[in-house]
Design a protein around this motif. Structure first.
Motif, PDB file in Angstrom:
ATOM      1  N   ARG A  38       7.444 -70.191 -67.988  1.00 31.64           N
ATOM      2  CA  ARG A  38       7.736 -71.344 -67.138  1.00 31.64           C
ATOM      3  C   ARG A  38       6.496 -71.752 -66.368  1.00 31.64           C
ATOM      4  O   ARG A  38       5.596 -70.928 -66.122  1.00 31.64           O
ATOM      5  CB  ARG A  38       8.890 -71.037 -66.189  1.00 31.64           C
ATOM      6  CG  ARG A  38       8.598 -69.968 -65.135  1.00 31.64           C
ATOM      7  CD  ARG A  38       9.862 -69.630 -64.360  1.00 31.64           C
ATOM      8  NE  ARG A  38       9.611 -68.632 -63.315  1.00 31.64           N
ATOM      9  CZ  ARG A  38      10.575 -68.063 -62.596  1.00 31.64           C
ATOM     10  NH1 ARG A  38      11.853 -68.388 -62.794  1.00 31.64           N
ATOM     11  NH2 ARG A  38      10.269 -67.171 -61.668  1.00 31.64           N
ATOM     12  N   GLN A  39       6.476 -73.009 -66.012  1.00 32.64           N
ATOM     13  CA  GLN A  39       5.357 -73.539 -65.251  1.00 32.64           C
ATOM     14  C   GLN A  39       5.874 -74.481 -64.187  1.00 32.64           C
ATOM     15  O   GLN A  39       6.493 -75.504 -64.508  1.00 32.64           O
ATOM     16  CB  GLN A  39       4.360 -74.249 -66.168  1.00 32.64           C
ATOM     17  CG  GLN A  39       3.078 -74.644 -65.478  1.00 32.64           C
ATOM     18  CD  GLN A  39       1.988 -75.013 -66.457  1.00 32.64           C
ATOM     19  OE1 GLN A  39       2.242 -75.313 -67.634  1.00 32.64           O
ATOM     20  NE2 GLN A  39       0.742 -74.989 -66.000  1.00 32.64           N
ATOM     21  N   ALA A  40       5.626 -74.133 -62.940  1.00 29.60           N
ATOM     22  CA  ALA A  40       5.995 -74.968 -61.808  1.00 29.60           C
ATOM     23  C   ALA A  40       4.813 -75.867 -61.460  1.00 29.60           C
ATOM     24  O   ALA A  40       3.662 -75.546 -61.790  1.00 29.60           O
ATOM     25  CB  ALA A  40       6.373 -74.086 -60.618  1.00 29.60           C
ATOM     26  N   GLY A  42       1.639 -77.340 -60.085  1.00 27.27           N
ATOM     27  CA  GLY A  42       0.509 -76.757 -59.383  1.00 27.27           C
ATOM     28  C   GLY A  42       0.301 -75.279 -59.622  1.00 27.27           C
ATOM     29  O   GLY A  42      -0.590 -74.669 -59.012  1.00 27.27           O
ATOM     30  N   LYS A  43       1.114 -74.700 -60.492  1.00 27.58           N
ATOM     31  CA  LYS A  43       0.998 -73.268 -60.764  1.00 27.58           C
ATOM     32  C   LYS A  43       0.697 -73.018 -62.231  1.00 27.58           C
ATOM     33  O   LYS A  43       0.918 -73.887 -63.079  1.00 27.58           O
ATOM     34  CB  LYS A  43       2.285 -72.538 -60.353  1.00 27.58           C
ATOM     35  CG  LYS A  43       2.560 -72.574 -58.866  1.00 27.58           C
ATOM     36  CD  LYS A  43       3.734 -71.681 -58.524  1.00 27.58           C
ATOM     37  CE  LYS A  43       3.961 -71.629 -57.022  1.00 27.58           C
ATOM     38  NZ  LYS A  43       5.098 -70.730 -56.663  1.00 27.58           N
ATOM     39  N   GLU A  44       0.229 -71.827 -62.531  1.00 30.72           N
ATOM     40  CA  GLU A  44      -0.057 -71.478 -63.908  1.00 30.72           C
ATOM     41  C   GLU A  44       1.234 -71.100 -64.628  1.00 30.72           C
ATOM     42  O   GLU A  44       2.227 -70.711 -64.017  1.00 30.72           O
ATOM     43  CB  GLU A  44      -1.054 -70.317 -63.959  1.00 30.72           C
ATOM     44  CG  GLU A  44      -2.422 -70.676 -63.388  1.00 30.72           C
ATOM     45  CD  GLU A  44      -3.479 -69.661 -63.730  1.00 30.72           C
ATOM     46  OE1 GLU A  44      -4.665 -69.939 -63.478  1.00 30.72           O
ATOM     47  OE2 GLU A  44      -3.139 -68.588 -64.253  1.00 30.72           O
ATOM     48  N   ARG A  45       1.183 -71.217 -65.944  1.00 32.87           N
ATOM     49  CA  ARG A  45       2.325 -70.823 -66.757  1.00 32.87           C
ATOM     50  C   ARG A  45       2.498 -69.314 -66.656  1.00 32.87           C
ATOM     51  O   ARG A  45       1.523 -68.561 -66.755  1.00 32.87           O
ATOM     52  CB  ARG A  45       2.098 -71.254 -68.203  1.00 32.87           C
ATOM     53  CG  ARG A  45       3.328 -71.203 -69.068  1.00 32.87           C
ATOM     54  CD  ARG A  45       3.109 -71.896 -70.395  1.00 32.87           C
ATOM     55  NE  ARG A  45       2.820 -73.311 -70.217  1.00 32.87           N
ATOM     56  CZ  ARG A  45       2.775 -74.184 -71.210  1.00 32.87           C
ATOM     57  NH1 ARG A  45       3.013 -73.792 -72.450  1.00 32.87           N
ATOM     58  NH2 ARG A  45       2.501 -75.460 -70.982  1.00 32.87           N
ATOM     59  N   GLU A  46       3.747 -68.880 -66.463  1.00 34.33           N
ATOM     60  CA  GLU A  46       4.000 -67.464 -66.286  1.00 34.33           C
ATOM     61  C   GLU A  46       5.099 -66.966 -67.215  1.00 34.33           C
ATOM     62  O   GLU A  46       5.997 -67.724 -67.601  1.00 34.33           O
ATOM     63  CB  GLU A  46       4.401 -67.164 -64.826  1.00 34.33           C
ATOM     64  CG  GLU A  46       5.694 -67.802 -64.385  1.00 34.33           C
ATOM     65  CD  GLU A  46       6.119 -67.364 -62.984  1.00 34.33           C
ATOM     66  OE1 GLU A  46       5.375 -66.618 -62.312  1.00 34.33           O
ATOM     67  OE2 GLU A  46       7.233 -67.765 -62.574  1.00 34.33           O
ATOM     68  N   SER A  63      10.660 -60.928 -61.338  1.00 36.95           N
ATOM     69  CA  SER A  63      11.308 -61.964 -60.540  1.00 36.95           C
ATOM     70  C   SER A  63      12.648 -62.417 -61.097  1.00 36.95           C
ATOM     71  O   SER A  63      13.445 -63.026 -60.379  1.00 36.95           O
ATOM     72  CB  SER A  63      10.383 -63.177 -60.399  1.00 36.95           C
ATOM     73  OG  SER A  63      10.048 -63.683 -61.669  1.00 36.95           O
ATOM     74  N   GLU A  89      13.189 -71.234 -56.325  1.00 38.50           N
ATOM     75  CA  GLU A  89      11.894 -70.818 -56.869  1.00 38.50           C
ATOM     76  C   GLU A  89      11.905 -70.673 -58.393  1.00 38.50           C
ATOM     77  O   GLU A  89      10.852 -70.449 -58.997  1.00 38.50           O
ATOM     78  CB  GLU A  89      11.399 -69.519 -56.228  1.00 38.50           C
ATOM     79  CG  GLU A  89      12.414 -68.399 -56.222  1.00 38.50           C
ATOM     80  CD  GLU A  89      13.162 -68.291 -54.898  1.00 38.50           C
ATOM     81  OE1 GLU A  89      13.592 -69.351 -54.372  1.00 38.50           O
ATOM     82  OE2 GLU A  89      13.347 -67.144 -54.432  1.00 38.50           O
ATOM     83  N   ALA A  92      11.109 -75.133 -62.570  1.00 42.94           N
ATOM     84  CA  ALA A  92       9.915 -75.201 -63.412  1.00 42.94           C
ATOM     85  C   ALA A  92      10.283 -75.848 -64.737  1.00 42.94           C
ATOM     86  O   ALA A  92      11.465 -76.068 -65.029  1.00 42.94           O
ATOM     87  CB  ALA A  92       9.355 -73.797 -63.675  1.00 42.94           C
TER      88      ALA A  92
END
Length: 127
Positions: A38-40, A42-46, A63, A89, A92
């Motif tokens: 997933r990618q939110a 402004g964040k990196e793909r996790e 998480s 949270e 994403a």
């Protein structure tokens, strides 16, 4: 043509559930591990979750452990991600991807070890 197509995203409230699907075509599905990332904004793909090509091993990010469940149906060339007790949270874009004969914990959590990616499906969780 090898293709992965995600579906099932949407807008839900905190505490609700969603089930994402990833349908594969174009090659022998049972040879490939499938991972969800997933990618939110402004964040990196996790990494979120993955299931080995045999279906015998699953892996989860800390998480989501205990809330999300990954499964596969080789007869339908489909992997599912059941997401319960969703939190804001978790918002994403969710992507699935495949990895040839993937099963080991290291590579299966590494997005650079994956080959074909889907276009993503948006999950939005309101508080």
């Amino acid at each position: 043509q090898v293709q992965l197509v995600e579906s099932g995203g949407g807008l839900v409230r905190a505490g609700d559930s969603l089930r994402l699907s990833c349908v594969a075509s174009g090659r022998t599905f049972s040879y490939y591990a499938i991972g969800w990332f997933r990618q939110a904004p402004g964040k990196e793909r996790e990494f979120v979750a993955a299931i080995s090509y045999s279906g015998g091993t699953t892996h989860y990010a800390d998480s989501v452990k205990g809330r999300f469940t990954i499964s596969r149906d080789n007869a339908k060339n489909t992997v599912y991600l059941q997401m319960n007790s969703l939190k804001p949270e978790d918002t994403a874009i969710y992507y699935c991807a495949d990895q040839y004969k993937g099963s080991s914990v290291g590579p299966i959590k590494d997005l650079y070890e994956y080959d074909v990616w889907g276009q993503g499906t948006q999950v939005t969780v309101s508080s």
